[in-house]
Design a protein around this motif. Structure first.
Motif, PDB file in Angstrom:
ATOM      1  N   ALA A  30       0.834  -1.213   0.000  1.00  0.00           N
ATOM      2  CA  ALA A  30       0.000   0.000   0.000  1.00  0.00           C
ATOM      3  C   ALA A  30       0.863   1.255   0.000  1.00  0.00           C
ATOM      4  N   ILE A  31       1.984   1.209   0.713  1.00  0.00           N
ATOM      5  CA  ILE A  31       2.908   2.360   0.760  1.00  0.00           C
ATOM      6  C   ILE A  31       3.542   2.571  -0.619  1.00  0.00           C
ATOM      7  N   ALA A  32       3.949   1.453  -1.263  1.00  0.00           N
ATOM      8  CA  ALA A  32       4.550   1.538  -2.594  1.00  0.00           C
ATOM      9  C   ALA A  32       3.548   2.098  -3.598  1.00  0.00           C
ATOM     10  N   GLU A  33       2.290   1.694  -3.469  1.00  0.00           N
ATOM     11  CA  GLU A  33       1.255   2.199  -4.365  1.00  0.00           C
ATOM     12  C   GLU A  33       0.993   3.682  -4.123  1.00  0.00           C
ATOM     13  N   LYS A  34       1.049   4.087  -2.869  1.00  0.00           N
ATOM     14  CA  LYS A  34       0.821   5.485  -2.517  1.00  0.00           C
ATOM     15  C   LYS A  34       1.882   6.397  -3.117  1.00  0.00           C
ATOM     16  N   TYR A  35       3.114   5.916  -3.135  1.00  0.00           N
ATOM     17  CA  TYR A  35       4.226   6.729  -3.643  1.00  0.00           C
ATOM     18  C   TYR A  35       4.690   6.261  -5.026  1.00  0.00           C
ATOM     19  N   LYS A  36       3.748   5.729  -5.824  1.00  0.00           N
ATOM     20  CA  LYS A  36       4.129   5.187  -7.129  1.00  0.00           C
ATOM     21  C   LYS A  36       4.671   6.271  -8.075  1.00  0.00           C
ATOM     22  N   LYS A  37       4.202   7.498  -7.923  1.00  0.00           N
ATOM     23  CA  LYS A  37       4.715   8.579  -8.768  1.00  0.00           C
ATOM     24  C   LYS A  37       6.189   8.835  -8.476  1.00  0.00           C
ATOM     25  N   GLN A  38       6.530   8.893  -7.186  1.00  0.00           N
ATOM     26  CA  GLN A  38       7.917   9.106  -6.795  1.00  0.00           C
ATOM     27  C   GLN A  38       8.798   7.917  -7.201  1.00  0.00           C
ATOM     28  N   LEU A  39       8.249   6.703  -7.087  1.00  0.00           N
ATOM     29  CA  LEU A  39       8.999   5.510  -7.488  1.00  0.00           C
ATOM     30  C   LEU A  39       9.240   5.508  -8.993  1.00  0.00           C
ATOM     31  N   LYS A  40       8.277   5.999  -9.749  1.00  0.00           N
ATOM     32  CA  LYS A  40       8.454   6.070 -11.198  1.00  0.00           C
ATOM     33  C   LYS A  40       9.547   7.076 -11.551  1.00  0.00           C
ATOM     34  N   GLN A  41       9.595   8.182 -10.825  1.00  0.00           N
ATOM     35  CA  GLN A  41      10.649   9.170 -11.050  1.00  0.00           C
ATOM     36  C   GLN A  41      12.021   8.590 -10.723  1.00  0.00           C
ATOM     37  N   PHE A  42      12.079   7.762  -9.678  1.00  0.00           N
ATOM     38  CA  PHE A  42      13.340   7.092  -9.333  1.00  0.00           C
ATOM     39  C   PHE A  42      13.745   6.141 -10.457  1.00  0.00           C
ATOM     40  N   ASP A  43      12.780   5.349 -10.959  1.00  0.00           N
ATOM     41  CA  ASP A  43      13.054   4.436 -12.079  1.00  0.00           C
ATOM     42  C   ASP A  43      13.650   5.196 -13.260  1.00  0.00           C
ATOM     43  N   GLN A  44      13.022   6.311 -13.587  1.00  0.00           N
ATOM     44  CA  GLN A  44      13.459   7.088 -14.741  1.00  0.00           C
ATOM     45  C   GLN A  44      14.856   7.678 -14.530  1.00  0.00           C
ATOM     46  N   ALA A  45      15.149   8.086 -13.305  1.00  0.00           N
ATOM     47  CA  ALA A  45      16.476   8.635 -13.008  1.00  0.00           C
ATOM     48  C   ALA A  45      17.558   7.569 -13.213  1.00  0.00           C
ATOM     49  N   ILE A  46      17.288   6.353 -12.775  1.00  0.00           N
ATOM     50  CA  ILE A  46      18.247   5.254 -12.953  1.00  0.00           C
ATOM     51  C   ILE A  46      18.399   4.913 -14.431  1.00  0.00           C
TER      52      ILE A  46
END
Length: 331
Positions: free
Chosen positions: A196-212
């Motif tokens: 649920a936490i990962a889903e809540k911050y999915k936008k930030q996680l996507k930005q991290f993916d893109q940075a890598i």
């Protein structure tokens, strides 16, 4: 044009495409930072980032949802066979035209693209726009990513040695297990607690993916430019590569559409098969290239067909999805 930009923005990839181009230009004019080894290199940072990407991906995968998605198994089989068998076989048929030429490494990049899993976010977005079966699209894109962890290296490993000059199968298998498969499994196991936490911050996680991903693209092209590997390609040849990528997309799209009609799928399921079966994941492509083509200067060239296909598939798929939606509204 505004509608197209809105669709790309919804997929979170409009500015990202521009950033990819900027990373390539930066690597061309300023390759030194991407080549630095001490005290810590960008490659090492990207290596850790790859593991985190797959850990976060696993966190967002629910075992219950995957089990529920197995109901429509005929659709899933067609999508996965298209993704991991039909796609590679099409590209494999053209290999004799590249063997022994200066473009053999470029063919390896096209084959690498063909062996990759389907993309998750944009596939679901396009299916949603075209009014297809969204739950089935989510399932297919998710299961495709898991299958790709095993199948993509198996396909590409058959040809890496001839193009890059070496292929240490044991080392690559160990790296895949530690950097990709293990993080995914750990993430899935932690889904119940942290999903649920990962889903809540999915936008930030996507930005991290893109940075890598941008870091991997930058360091890969730094190596390729430093070895002058693109010197042999003319603008006309690169334009021909782009034309080939869009031709590949439409060839698969047409064949999958014909197959789905022959099997008598509903319109909603057919839309899902079309978009999930014809799209390829830039995320998985860049992070897997970090493992499969480690310490190789050809990574930039290998990634070039994938980046072109990624951009062109978004444009073509969005136009087709809008057209399908309009036809449904007119009925």
């Amino acid at each position: 044009m505004k509608k197209l930009l809105a669709i790309l923005s919804k997929a979170g990839l409009d500015g990202f495409l521009l950033m990819i181009g900027m990373m390539i230009l930066l690597a061309y004019f300023l390759p030194q930072p991407g080549m630095v080894k001490e005290p810590i290199s960008l490659e090492q940072i990207a290596g850790v980032g790859v593991s985190l990407i797959f850990l976060f991906y696993g966190l967002r995968l629910s075992v219950e949802n995957l089990k529920a998605g197995l109901v429509n198994w005929k659709m899933h089989i067609i999508v996965q066979l298209t993704t991991f068998l039909f796609f590679p076989l099409i590209v494999l048929a053209f290999r004799p035209l590249f063997v022994g030429t200066d473009f053999e490494v470029l063919w390896l990049g096209i084959f690498f693209l063909a062996a990759l899993p389907s993309t998750v976010s944009s596939s679901v977005v396009m299916v949603s726009i075209a009014k297809g079966n969204i739950p089935a699209a989510i399932f297919n894109a998710s299961i495709s990513s898991l299958i790709g962890v095993v199948v993509t290296p198996l396909w590409v490993g058959l040809f890496i040695a001839s193009a890059s000059g070496h292929f240490d199968a044991t080392d690559i298998v160990i790296k895949l297990l530690l950097q990709v498969l293990l993080p995914v499994i750990v993430g899935i196991c932690l889904n119940a607690r942290f999903g649920a936490i990962a889903e809540k911050y999915k936008k930030q996680l996507k930005q991290f993916d893109q940075a890598i991903i941008l870091t991997i693209i930058y360091t890969s092209f730094c190596k390729s430019f430093s070895e002058h590997l693109f010197a042999g390609f003319t603008a006309l040849e690169l334009a021909g590569l782009a034309a080939g990528m869009i031709a590949l997309f439409f060839a698969v799209f047409f064949c999958v559409g014909l197959l789905s009609r022959l099997f008598g799928f509903s319109d909603e399921d057919r839309i899902t098969i079309l978009f999930c079966g014809s799209k390829k994941s830039l995320v998985h492509g860049t992070v897997m290239s970090k493992v499969l083509f480690q310490h190789s200067t050809i990574t930039g060239i290998v990634l070039l067909p994938l980046m072109l296909y990624h951009a062109l598939q978004l444009i073509a798929a969005s136009i087709i999805a809008q057209s399908m939606a309009r036809r449904k509204e007119e009925k």
